[in-house]
Write a protein that holds these residues in place. Sequence first.
Motif, PDB file in Angstrom:
ATOM      1  N   LYS A  93      18.049  32.460  79.154  1.00 18.27           N
ATOM      2  CA  LYS A  93      18.351  31.201  79.843  1.00 18.27           C
ATOM      3  C   LYS A  93      17.468  30.974  81.059  1.00 18.27           C
ATOM      4  O   LYS A  93      17.550  29.924  81.693  1.00 18.27           O
ATOM      5  CB  LYS A  93      19.820  31.181  80.288  1.00 18.27           C
ATOM      6  CG  LYS A  93      20.817  31.101  79.150  1.00 18.27           C
ATOM      7  CD  LYS A  93      22.227  30.988  79.659  1.00 18.27           C
ATOM      8  CE  LYS A  93      22.457  29.685  80.403  1.00 18.27           C
ATOM      9  NZ  LYS A  93      23.850  29.509  80.830  1.00 18.27           N
ATOM     10  N   ASN A 253      16.617  23.778  69.822  1.00 24.10           N
ATOM     11  CA  ASN A 253      17.629  22.910  70.433  1.00 24.10           C
ATOM     12  C   ASN A 253      18.393  23.630  71.540  1.00 24.10           C
ATOM     13  O   ASN A 253      18.864  23.000  72.493  1.00 24.10           O
ATOM     14  CB  ASN A 253      18.616  22.410  69.373  1.00 24.10           C
ATOM     15  CG  ASN A 253      17.962  21.449  68.393  1.00 24.10           C
ATOM     16  OD1 ASN A 253      17.086  20.685  68.775  1.00 24.10           O
ATOM     17  ND2 ASN A 253      18.370  21.506  67.129  1.00 24.10           N
ATOM     18  N   VAL A 254      18.522  24.951  71.419  1.00 22.32           N
ATOM     19  CA  VAL A 254      19.224  25.728  72.453  1.00 22.32           C
ATOM     20  C   VAL A 254      18.425  25.704  73.753  1.00 22.32           C
ATOM     21  O   VAL A 254      18.990  25.534  74.840  1.00 22.32           O
ATOM     22  CB  VAL A 254      19.467  27.168  71.969  1.00 22.32           C
ATOM     23  CG1 VAL A 254      20.097  28.001  73.088  1.00 22.32           C
ATOM     24  CG2 VAL A 254      20.368  27.178  70.744  1.00 22.32           C
ATOM     25  N   GLY A 257      18.839  22.399  75.228  1.00 20.36           N
ATOM     26  CA  GLY A 257      20.206  22.270  75.731  1.00 20.36           C
ATOM     27  C   GLY A 257      20.391  22.950  77.065  1.00 20.36           C
ATOM     28  O   GLY A 257      21.040  22.414  77.973  1.00 20.36           O
ATOM     29  N   TRP A 258      19.819  24.150  77.210  1.00 25.77           N
ATOM     30  CA  TRP A 258      19.875  24.849  78.495  1.00 25.77           C
ATOM     31  C   TRP A 258      19.124  24.062  79.567  1.00 25.77           C
ATOM     32  O   TRP A 258      19.584  23.961  80.710  1.00 25.77           O
ATOM     33  CB  TRP A 258      19.260  26.239  78.359  1.00 25.77           C
ATOM     34  CG  TRP A 258      20.139  27.216  77.625  1.00 25.77           C
ATOM     35  CD1 TRP A 258      21.480  27.109  77.396  1.00 25.77           C
ATOM     36  CD2 TRP A 258      19.727  28.448  77.024  1.00 25.77           C
ATOM     37  NE1 TRP A 258      21.933  28.193  76.685  1.00 25.77           N
ATOM     38  CE2 TRP A 258      20.884  29.032  76.446  1.00 25.77           C
ATOM     39  CE3 TRP A 258      18.516  29.103  76.904  1.00 25.77           C
ATOM     40  CZ2 TRP A 258      20.842  30.255  75.781  1.00 25.77           C
ATOM     41  CZ3 TRP A 258      18.471  30.319  76.242  1.00 25.77           C
ATOM     42  CH2 TRP A 258      19.620  30.888  75.686  1.00 25.77           C
ATOM     43  N   SER A 264      27.732  22.603  76.026  1.00 29.57           N
ATOM     44  CA  SER A 264      28.002  23.123  74.685  1.00 29.57           C
ATOM     45  C   SER A 264      27.058  24.268  74.317  1.00 29.57           C
ATOM     46  O   SER A 264      27.334  25.045  73.401  1.00 29.57           O
ATOM     47  CB  SER A 264      27.884  22.003  73.649  1.00 29.57           C
ATOM     48  OG  SER A 264      26.586  21.448  73.645  1.00 29.57           O
ATOM     49  N   TYR A 265      25.943  24.401  75.048  1.00 26.84           N
ATOM     50  CA  TYR A 265      24.984  25.476  74.770  1.00 26.84           C
ATOM     51  C   TYR A 265      25.102  26.621  75.781  1.00 26.84           C
ATOM     52  O   TYR A 265      24.226  27.490  75.813  1.00 26.84           O
ATOM     53  CB  TYR A 265      23.554  24.929  74.814  1.00 26.84           C
ATOM     54  CG  TYR A 265      23.208  24.024  73.662  1.00 26.84           C
ATOM     55  CD1 TYR A 265      22.730  24.532  72.457  1.00 26.84           C
ATOM     56  CD2 TYR A 265      23.350  22.635  73.770  1.00 26.84           C
ATOM     57  CE1 TYR A 265      22.412  23.694  71.395  1.00 26.84           C
ATOM     58  CE2 TYR A 265      23.028  21.795  72.719  1.00 26.84           C
ATOM     59  CZ  TYR A 265      22.563  22.329  71.536  1.00 26.84           C
ATOM     60  OH  TYR A 265      22.239  21.506  70.487  1.00 26.84           O
ATOM     61  N   ALA A 268      25.302  29.950  73.969  1.00 22.18           N
ATOM     62  CA  ALA A 268      24.654  29.952  72.655  1.00 22.18           C
ATOM     63  C   ALA A 268      23.524  30.980  72.614  1.00 22.18           C
ATOM     64  O   ALA A 268      22.898  31.297  73.621  1.00 22.18           O
ATOM     65  CB  ALA A 268      24.098  28.568  72.337  1.00 22.18           C
ATOM     66  N   ILE A 278      28.105  24.837  67.580  1.00 21.38           N
ATOM     67  CA  ILE A 278      27.564  25.654  68.666  1.00 21.38           C
ATOM     68  C   ILE A 278      28.585  26.654  69.181  1.00 21.38           C
ATOM     69  O   ILE A 278      28.274  27.807  69.458  1.00 21.38           O
ATOM     70  CB  ILE A 278      27.084  24.748  69.828  1.00 21.38           C
ATOM     71  CG1 ILE A 278      25.943  23.853  69.346  1.00 21.38           C
ATOM     72  CG2 ILE A 278      26.624  25.580  71.005  1.00 21.38           C
ATOM     73  CD1 ILE A 278      24.739  24.616  68.840  1.00 21.38           C
TER      74      ILE A 278
END
Length: 577
Positions: A93, A253-254, A257-258, A264-265, A268, A278
């Motif tokens: 992340k 996509n993760v 998303g971060w 929602s991620y 993930a 997810i």
Amino acid sequence: MMEKGLSKQGNLLSNASYGTLISKPMTQLSPEDPWAIVDLVDDSKKWAEMTTKEKVFRVFDNGLRILSAISLLYFFICSLDLLASAFRLISGKTTGTIFRQNKLMQNPVVGLMIGILATVLVQSSSTSTSIVVSMVGTNVLTVGMAIPIIMGSNIGTSVTNTIVSFAQIGNKNEFRRAFAGAVVHDIFNWLSVFVLFTVEIVCQPIFGIGYLEWLSGIAVGKINSSSSTDGEINILKEITDPIVGLVIQIDQNVIKGWANDDPSYENASLIRQCGGNITDPIPCEGIFIFENTTLKDWSIGLILLSISLFVLCGSMICLVKILNSMMKGHIANVIKHVVNAKIPYFPWLTGYIALLVGAGMTFIVRSSSVFTSALNPLIGIGFISIERVYPLTLGSNVGTTTTALLAAFAASPDALHDTLQIALVHLLFNVSGILLFYPIPFMRFPIPMAKFLGDVTAKYRWFAIVSLVGMFFVLPATVLGLSIAGTVTLQCVGIPFLLIVVAAVVINILQKKSPSLLPPVLRNWMWLPEFCRSLEPYDRQLSKLSCCNRFSQDEQEKTVNVTTEISSTPLSNESIP
């Protein structure tokens, strides 16, 4: 006459006792130009002198070598893909968190450093710029805030090419050329950023808008409708997916998303899931090795890092050896001279055609890192000159901007204007850099600077590692830390440092061009302690380490062998002045 002859012989012996090598004319003793195109001698049997059996064997042998070279190149490209995946899994992340620091990125210097570090982590400027485009499309970033990140991503992407050059570190001259061929990309990007970033910052308070933001705004005009990207070309992905896809699959996509702080991620995994959602994903069944594993993302990243580096170095070393064995004889020399030749009657057009070739090839493979890294072994063995690689590299910088442009067209209609504008910033930044440092031959500073670094790293090979870590990790991380500490802290440290660097560069130029303009004490650096003006003290200390001593011993043995060979040459009357 006899006394005069004896006197000459006495002087010769006296000079020889002090190690002066005068037994041959100086033109014969001068070393060959390490930057010249290498013409290898073909000592194999000529085709006309071969029997039918030997001809069949020669054709089979050459065909096998070509297939081996293509296979090794394929595995080399796959290893780069695995390396990028490994860095993404290890960073986790971190990349998304870096991009999400909205308040920090209001400082353009922070944005520039974040762009460098984030691109080094994901090993792809295409990925980092696509993330920036998506963040602009979702109003997480403004166009002005995103411009320094785009500049930083241009610098960060060239780290892959520099790492690849280390595969030829065992051969002094090959490493000299390979490292110079890699850093010519780095130097161009750093110089472009230094000039255009300064222009952008200066224009902001004077005109209320930066140069790139203004120019891209004009180019975008009144665009407000979406377009389709169904025709997207990604040949590289289609080629590498059969192998890389069996090992690991990353969910892009993760990462986005971060970066966009999508809750929602939050927990993930970067490893692709094939079903569910997810929060409750369903792993893929038997599609790739690391699916449905209990290991953490960073653990898998470390495993992939080891595998990718092993495959990368192994394939590169074997590829260089095969290319060396193939690049011999008349045909190979003809090909080399054609590649490095200039167009008759219009020699100035040659570089621009190379620019177009570099842009086209990068557009096809969708990765400037892969294209420039594939050229590296050819530079190392002397097949392509630095002067020819330079425009190819600049073209690859332009070709890689197509990914961000395609990502911009995927935005919603109401966000298309901003996303397309920031994508055009990437293109205009590279085009502006080319206009600065290519059309005028005098302004092609990256070429002599790269050769200088190549000469330094050929003598002190450990310095290549220091420059790599310093330029891509230590400097960006230090500037980022000082920026976080506050603008005053950054200015107190950065301004004196920049003044010292600029003063040293100006004095060095004057020492070579017009030493009379300098006071006597500044006409050389002998007044400084040795550790401040030379790498020799550091080299003496590092050569004591077992890992670094081998290179020093090799160079000493070569020097002893050359000296012994010259000293054993009988004296001739021609050598006596």
